[in-house]
Enzyme design. Sequence first.
Site, PDB file in Angstrom:
ATOM      1  N   ASN A  92       0.835  -1.208   0.000  1.00 45.31           N
ATOM      2  CA  ASN A  92       0.000   0.000   0.000  1.00 45.31           C
ATOM      3  C   ASN A  92       0.868   1.256   0.000  1.00 45.31           C
ATOM      4  O   ASN A  92       0.611   2.220  -0.721  1.00 45.31           O
ATOM      5  CB  ASN A  92      -0.900   0.028   1.242  1.00 45.31           C
ATOM      6  CG  ASN A  92      -2.071  -0.927   1.159  1.00 45.31           C
ATOM      7  OD1 ASN A  92      -2.348  -1.495   0.105  1.00 45.31           O
ATOM      8  ND2 ASN A  92      -2.756  -1.112   2.267  1.00 45.31           N
ATOM      9  N   ARG A 424     -10.003  -4.776 -14.696  1.00 46.97           N
ATOM     10  CA  ARG A 424      -8.873  -5.622 -14.310  1.00 46.97           C
ATOM     11  C   ARG A 424      -9.278  -7.080 -14.473  1.00 46.97           C
ATOM     12  O   ARG A 424     -10.412  -7.460 -14.170  1.00 46.97           O
ATOM     13  CB  ARG A 424      -8.450  -5.380 -12.859  1.00 46.97           C
ATOM     14  CG  ARG A 424      -8.019  -3.946 -12.550  1.00 46.97           C
ATOM     15  CD  ARG A 424      -7.423  -3.847 -11.145  1.00 46.97           C
ATOM     16  NE  ARG A 424      -7.344  -2.484 -10.667  1.00 46.97           N
ATOM     17  CZ  ARG A 424      -6.357  -1.638 -10.956  1.00 46.97           C
ATOM     18  NH1 ARG A 424      -5.371  -2.052 -11.731  1.00 46.97           N
ATOM     19  NH2 ARG A 424      -6.358  -0.411 -10.481  1.00 46.97           N
ATOM     20  N   ARG A 454      -4.667   1.587 -13.649  1.00 48.10           N
ATOM     21  CA  ARG A 454      -3.323   1.833 -13.125  1.00 48.10           C
ATOM     22  C   ARG A 454      -2.616   0.540 -12.724  1.00 48.10           C
ATOM     23  O   ARG A 454      -3.167  -0.294 -12.010  1.00 48.10           O
ATOM     24  CB  ARG A 454      -3.399   2.773 -11.921  1.00 48.10           C
ATOM     25  CG  ARG A 454      -2.052   3.184 -11.380  1.00 48.10           C
ATOM     26  CD  ARG A 454      -2.227   4.215 -10.300  1.00 48.10           C
ATOM     27  NE  ARG A 454      -2.623   5.517 -10.836  1.00 48.10           N
ATOM     28  CZ  ARG A 454      -3.351   6.396 -10.161  1.00 48.10           C
ATOM     29  NH1 ARG A 454      -3.803   6.099  -8.963  1.00 48.10           N
ATOM     30  NH2 ARG A 454      -3.635   7.556 -10.705  1.00 48.10           N
ATOM     31  N   HIS A 484     -14.709   2.688 -15.569  1.00 47.04           N
ATOM     32  CA  HIS A 484     -14.607   1.953 -14.318  1.00 47.04           C
ATOM     33  C   HIS A 484     -15.876   1.149 -14.024  1.00 47.04           C
ATOM     34  O   HIS A 484     -15.892   0.309 -13.128  1.00 47.04           O
ATOM     35  CB  HIS A 484     -14.329   2.927 -13.167  1.00 47.04           C
ATOM     36  CG  HIS A 484     -13.938   2.280 -11.882  1.00 47.04           C
ATOM     37  ND1 HIS A 484     -14.776   2.218 -10.789  1.00 47.04           N
ATOM     38  CD2 HIS A 484     -12.798   1.658 -11.506  1.00 47.04           C
ATOM     39  CE1 HIS A 484     -14.171   1.588  -9.801  1.00 47.04           C
ATOM     40  NE2 HIS A 484     -12.964   1.241 -10.208  1.00 47.04           N
ATOM     41  N   TYR A 517     -12.112  -9.760  -2.080  1.00 50.09           N
ATOM     42  CA  TYR A 517     -12.812  -8.483  -1.958  1.00 50.09           C
ATOM     43  C   TYR A 517     -14.294  -8.734  -1.693  1.00 50.09           C
ATOM     44  O   TYR A 517     -14.883  -9.644  -2.268  1.00 50.09           O
ATOM     45  CB  TYR A 517     -12.706  -7.666  -3.250  1.00 50.09           C
ATOM     46  CG  TYR A 517     -11.331  -7.202  -3.649  1.00 50.09           C
ATOM     47  CD1 TYR A 517     -10.180  -7.582  -2.946  1.00 50.09           C
ATOM     48  CD2 TYR A 517     -11.165  -6.377  -4.752  1.00 50.09           C
ATOM     49  CE1 TYR A 517      -8.935  -7.135  -3.333  1.00 50.09           C
ATOM     50  CE2 TYR A 517      -9.910  -5.932  -5.149  1.00 50.09           C
ATOM     51  CZ  TYR A 517      -8.801  -6.323  -4.442  1.00 50.09           C
ATOM     52  OH  TYR A 517      -7.556  -5.897  -4.828  1.00 50.09           O
ATOM     53  N   ARG A 613     -14.473   2.617   3.963  1.00 52.16           N
ATOM     54  CA  ARG A 613     -13.326   1.759   4.268  1.00 52.16           C
ATOM     55  C   ARG A 613     -12.025   2.542   4.360  1.00 52.16           C
ATOM     56  O   ARG A 613     -11.237   2.366   5.281  1.00 52.16           O
ATOM     57  CB  ARG A 613     -13.174   0.691   3.181  1.00 52.16           C
ATOM     58  CG  ARG A 613     -12.003  -0.268   3.416  1.00 52.16           C
ATOM     59  CD  ARG A 613     -11.573  -0.952   2.143  1.00 52.16           C
ATOM     60  NE  ARG A 613     -10.853  -0.071   1.247  1.00 52.16           N
ATOM     61  CZ  ARG A 613     -10.822  -0.211  -0.071  1.00 52.16           C
ATOM     62  NH1 ARG A 613     -11.510  -1.155  -0.644  1.00 52.16           N
ATOM     63  NH2 ARG A 613     -10.129   0.641  -0.820  1.00 52.16           N
ATOM     64  N   HIS A 641     -15.129  -3.668  -0.577  1.00 49.93           N
ATOM     65  CA  HIS A 641     -15.091  -3.056  -1.904  1.00 49.93           C
ATOM     66  C   HIS A 641     -16.480  -2.745  -2.454  1.00 49.93           C
ATOM     67  O   HIS A 641     -16.606  -2.089  -3.480  1.00 49.93           O
ATOM     68  CB  HIS A 641     -14.342  -4.000  -2.856  1.00 49.93           C
ATOM     69  CG  HIS A 641     -13.871  -3.369  -4.122  1.00 49.93           C
ATOM     70  ND1 HIS A 641     -14.384  -3.703  -5.356  1.00 49.93           N
ATOM     71  CD2 HIS A 641     -12.929  -2.420  -4.364  1.00 49.93           C
ATOM     72  CE1 HIS A 641     -13.786  -2.999  -6.292  1.00 49.93           C
ATOM     73  NE2 HIS A 641     -12.896  -2.215  -5.721  1.00 49.93           N
TER      74      HIS A 641
END
Length: 767
Positions: A92, A424, A454, A484, A517, A613, A641
């Site tokens: 992170n 992703r 990213r 997204h 997630y 979160r 998530h």
Amino acid sequence: MPGTNDPIYSSEKKGRLTSLFSFFKNPKEQVAMEESKNVSSSEKVNTLVQQSDLISRDLSWLKFNDRVLDQAINDERNLFDRLKFLAITSSNLDEFFTIRVGSLYNYLDFGKERLDYSGLREIPFRKVLMKELHDFVRRQNDCYRDQLLPLFAEHGFRIVGLEEMDSEEKQVVEEYFERTVYPMLTPMLFDYTHAFPVLLAKVLVFAVITQVKGTTSEEDRKLSFVQIPMNLPRFYAFEREHELLFLPIESIIRAHVHKLYRNVDIVSTNLFRIIRNGDFSLEESDDIEADFIDEIKQKIKGRRLGRVVQVSIEPDTNPDLLNLIKKRWEIDDYNVFPIEGLIDYTSFWSIIKHPEFKDQIPPIHPPVPPLGMERERIPDIFEVMRERDILLHHPYNNFEPVLQLLEQAAEDPKVLSIKLTIYRLAKNSRVTEALLHAAENGKHVAVLFEVKARFDEENNIKEAQRLQKAGCFVIYGIGLLKTHTKLLLIVRNEGNRVLRYAHLSSGNYNEDTSRLYTDTGLLTSNEEYTHDISEFFNVITGHSIPSEYQNLITAPRYMRIKLIELIQQEAENAKAGLKSGICIKINSLEDRDTILELYKASGAGVPIRLIVRGMCCLRPKRKGLSENITVRSLVGDFLEHSRIFYFHRNGDPVVYGGSADAMVRSFDKRIESLFKLVDPRVRQEAIHILYYSLQDNVNSYEMQEDGTYIKCEIEDGREPLNVHKAFYNVTLDQVMATNIFEDVKTEEPEQESEQEGTNTELESLNS
């Protein structure tokens, strides 16, 4: 870019490393000098930060990583679980330095102005942020050294140095070095005839200072760098009778580095690791198929040359060496982080995943069927979707129904087309394989592949090109916007009619992360949804502007406006004496306009329960501003998530799920969607997710007015409720009995606060 040009040296200086250290010039004014002119006193800065009605995005994110570190500190967790969380905090932090600190340096390096939500401008904010980062790294080091390291031996392993090896083991290590490591190492000299080498980010590097053998003269010293190849294992493992020994690769190389430097003496060998600025933006291009993809590839390469924003070093690093690299990279002590222990805690993954410890890893609970299905895999997924909407709650419910839908569609001769957005993908993705099969079977396959995701850019470009070669219609994103949203649409000819089937989700089409997630997804054949999604695909693949969606809220055009309208409606209900309430579960809350509307709703008496979160720029519980707002964060076994938005509407609630957070980037820079949950049972399932999240007393942290978080304790008389376990045992009766705001009464609006005008005051103090 700072540090890209070497200075010119006079001929009399050649060969003298001491002169190299002392003569090295900065092409710009020292950042420290700028700070001495601009930074306020520490006390004044802290006052500014606390007075602001908004909390810094970056400082709030650090509090989130603190909560992750708290999992590593928790002695009720299994050791390997704790090591996992320590490794996560490290990865992170790498991303934070790469993107967020990198972004800050884009302002500092190019003289651009920036006013943070904390009320601080870019230079004083840098000082505050870097101090917080140093404090966090110290806590990481303390956790490793004082709490985790002493437990290794009782769990059957140790991390050791070469001095702890016996003679036979040392011989094995030497053979390993000669056979495998030595051929891969390349010393890179830096002096007046050799340019400063390009050192890679996130790679362990040795800086080696050498001098002519047998002399003590500093004039003959040389400096070179040795990068440790990333494809070498981080540890060399030895099996003893009752334990495993892990010897770090840097210990092996340090002990044998003299073999790279024949007939010279080694003065010092220092290990370090750097992080570079990886925050880049893309320019618009008319030729999306060529120029755009080439630009992304160039930007990815550019990350390797980005300015250095962080250096991790050993505590006893040679001070002359440290001074040189600080000047070379235009950094100062704020950017340099001494590490007492292992540099790069992400290396613990290789220990956690070692086969020897497989039985010591806490088992993952097997997924259960969703409430709308009797079992996870059924003969005909289309038949079930025609009967009812199905809410999937991962990882408690398997991702298998989504994969089955795609795989069945790929082989089904009745299916005419598949349209999908991809952000992703998993490695060896079943999603990609299903789409390839569908194209081979003659179906129309249209994929909007977001190649700007990213750190997944290269993989996404590769996978998109595979699909394109197979005959799929591939769109490489929409200009500067990131796609997204997560949507899937399947068109099927069923004889006398053509039906559409859809999946809408908060998470990626990634079967790997679906096990880690928490996400929600909706399987549906409801024509209102499928019509909306068809319209939406026409917008993002063609040139269409729909008048209105029935059940979708989309960005970048409408989402902020619609959510603010829903917040305002709750405020109007509260003022009218009607029941009101807002409960929102998201990853991040950063959009200023949304926060200000929530403040107004709080002042009108609306009870607001936020489950955020990660970073939260809203300041809760401030008198006269946000007294009716609570913020909690869930951090535990799974990464939270899912996004759910609940508005009470006087007892007739409206609930949305989807992929968007309340952030500027989500509302203005991304193609996003939220979908209304219209089926009563599905809506109630989402409400129950919110309810359990508010009741959790094991993984929850309550945010305070000053931006800190306090771990929620189990109150007397209450049983522990761990949502990451409880959701495996949810029953339909429990779901249908849930009501978030049943006993909440509205309150009279508060009088106007003296806080008004605070932000203007903060801005003037920093100008």
